[in-house]
Design an enzyme around this catalytic site. Sequence first.
Site, PDB file in Angstrom:
ATOM      1  N   ARG A   1       3.029  -7.134  -3.482  1.00  0.00           N
ATOM      2  CA  ARG A   1       1.974  -7.669  -2.619  1.00  0.00           C
ATOM      3  C   ARG A   1       2.618  -8.624  -1.632  1.00  0.00           C
ATOM      4  O   ARG A   1       3.205  -9.636  -2.022  1.00  0.00           O
ATOM      5  CB  ARG A   1       0.934  -8.430  -3.438  1.00  0.00           C
ATOM      6  CG  ARG A   1       0.220  -7.607  -4.460  1.00  0.00           C
ATOM      7  CD  ARG A   1      -1.092  -8.243  -4.861  1.00  0.00           C
ATOM      8  NE  ARG A   1      -2.140  -7.756  -3.977  1.00  0.00           N
ATOM      9  CZ  ARG A   1      -2.709  -6.564  -4.108  1.00  0.00           C
ATOM     10  NH1 ARG A   1      -2.350  -5.740  -5.055  1.00  0.00           N
ATOM     11  NH2 ARG A   1      -3.645  -6.182  -3.264  1.00  0.00           N
TER      12      ARG A   1
ATOM     13  N   LYS B   1       0.864  -1.192   0.000  1.00  0.00           N
ATOM     14  CA  LYS B   1       0.000   0.000   0.000  1.00  0.00           C
ATOM     15  C   LYS B   1       0.901   1.244   0.000  1.00  0.00           C
ATOM     16  O   LYS B   1       1.665   1.413  -0.930  1.00  0.00           O
ATOM     17  CB  LYS B   1      -0.986  -0.083   1.149  1.00  0.00           C
ATOM     18  CG  LYS B   1      -1.925  -1.309   0.975  1.00  0.00           C
ATOM     19  CD  LYS B   1      -2.919  -1.523   2.081  1.00  0.00           C
ATOM     20  CE  LYS B   1      -3.681  -2.827   1.850  1.00  0.00           C
ATOM     21  NZ  LYS B   1      -4.576  -3.177   2.966  1.00  0.00           N
TER      22      LYS B   1
HETATM   23  C1  LIG Z   1      -5.180  -4.270   3.360  1.00  0.00           C
HETATM   24  C2  LIG Z   1      -5.283  -4.585   4.799  1.00  0.00           C
HETATM   25  C3  LIG Z   1      -5.101  -5.892   5.295  1.00  0.00           C
HETATM   26  C4  LIG Z   1      -5.055  -7.125   4.453  1.00  0.00           C
HETATM   27  O1  LIG Z   1      -4.242  -7.174   3.415  1.00  0.00           O
HETATM   28  P1  LIG Z   1      -4.412  -8.234   2.229  1.00  0.00           P
HETATM   29  O2  LIG Z   1      -3.044  -8.211   1.664  1.00  0.00           O
HETATM   30  O3  LIG Z   1      -5.464  -7.676   1.335  1.00  0.00           O
HETATM   31  O4  LIG Z   1      -4.771  -9.550   2.808  1.00  0.00           O
HETATM   32  C5  LIG Z   1      -5.101  -6.077   6.667  1.00  0.00           C
HETATM   33  N1  LIG Z   1      -5.297  -5.049   7.495  1.00  0.00           N
HETATM   34  C6  LIG Z   1      -5.503  -3.808   7.057  1.00  0.00           C
HETATM   35  C7  LIG Z   1      -5.717  -2.707   8.040  1.00  0.00           C
HETATM   36  C8  LIG Z   1      -5.517  -3.525   5.695  1.00  0.00           C
HETATM   37  O5  LIG Z   1      -5.756  -2.281   5.283  1.00  0.00           O
END
Ligand SMILES: *Cc1c(COP(=O)(O)O)cnc(C)c1O
Length: 424
Positions: free
Chosen positions: A236, A230
């Site tokens: 990923r 992110k």
């Molecule tokens: C995106 C997210 C996750 C999970 O991530 P994935 O890679 O989609 O499994 C967990 N906790 C928070 C707060 C997130 O924003």
Amino acid sequence: MNPHLATLSSVDPDIAELVRSEERRQSEKIRLIPSENYVSRAVLEATGTVLTNKYSEGYPGRRYYEGQQFIDQIETIAVERAKQLFGVDHANVQPYSGSPANLAIYLALLSPGDTVMGMALPMGGHLTHGWSVSATGIWFRSVQYGVRRDTGRIDFDEVRDLARKERPKLIFAGGTAIPRIIDFAAFAEIAREVDAVLVADIAHIAGLVAGGVHPTPVGHAEIISTTTHKTLRGPRGAMLMCDAKHAKALDKAVFPGLQGGPHNHTTAAIAVALREAMQPEFREYARQIVANAAALADELLARGFDLVSGGTDNHLILVDLTSKGVAGKPAAKALDRAGLEVNYNTVPYDPRKPFDPSGIRLGTPAVTTRGMGPAEMRQIAAWIDEVVSALAKGDEDTCAATEQRIAGEVRELTSRFPAPGIDA
Ligand SMILES: *Cc1c(COP(=O)(O)O)cnc(C)c1O
């Protein structure tokens, strides 16, 4: 044709063409989904390497397969960089993604039926913080906090009361639709009082923490969970970080508790992203994400939009469209046709259904990575306003014409801000 897709094109033209279409889409659109980004070409290259061929169950120096001469070095570099960047004692870079990383925490510390406390999904939390449809809400006893109706912010008196009454073993702080600074110190005080382990899930804000524009949970949370894809702008994947106390239990929970072989190509790309996050430019990127979100929020407010909590402190804006007379889903679809990619989202106390909620969620990481600034943010707010206003008036021809015109203007703007990793 992109040289890097030449072989793929001859072997599998269908997939190659779809990848190219996705490249074009990511290049031409203004991507405002706050959990998304553009990784660097270096991160893309690391992801697409022969490291994907290798099995490495175990940890560096303690593997169940031979041939780890280079993989061990790569994973060790990734771990050391994570420790240095975030200032933690221990890091595990093997979780396949954020959800399995969080599940590993449950496996390490809880037994089925134990109590976990997290933010409710429709209030901005994540599925894995104990929401009912998630394994974490099915196999554990989950109690959920939210935000105040009047402020859109967490009420720590309410969190404390709930924690005292329910005595959770684990408390999650963090979420997916929180537009404000998270007060990790306040959570830590409550966790200490009820003898719970505090987990800071910084999946969304890891890049802001690393870049120094969001307070760190280090020193407050015993365990830190994050995705790497992110704001941190890596591949990923995910990481778990902690002090020495929980290191063994977490490592054991990730492997062999939940996972088999780590994704070594991802580990290498995480190492690259962490190196990038240590550069001075990354701090500037983080600062600009927040400045851009503030500019976008200000312009939306000036145009009469209703923002949950009244604004933003970070990369994320949650818009309640109720006052504009449109719902989140049709707005998100209209905006996408106009070249502005957002996602529809529940707002706290949403009277509508989760699959057809009242809000949209916007974020500035991806546009900031492309080099856009406050002037572009004001233009984006103006476009959002135009699309939503046309939709509210309800005339289909006007909507279509507006969306088409803006999509052209968006293509013109994005052509001036090349997307990393994508050839023009
Ligand atoms: C995106 C997210 C996750 C999970 O991530 P994935 O890679 O989609 O499994 C967990 N906790 C928070 C707060 C997130 O924003």
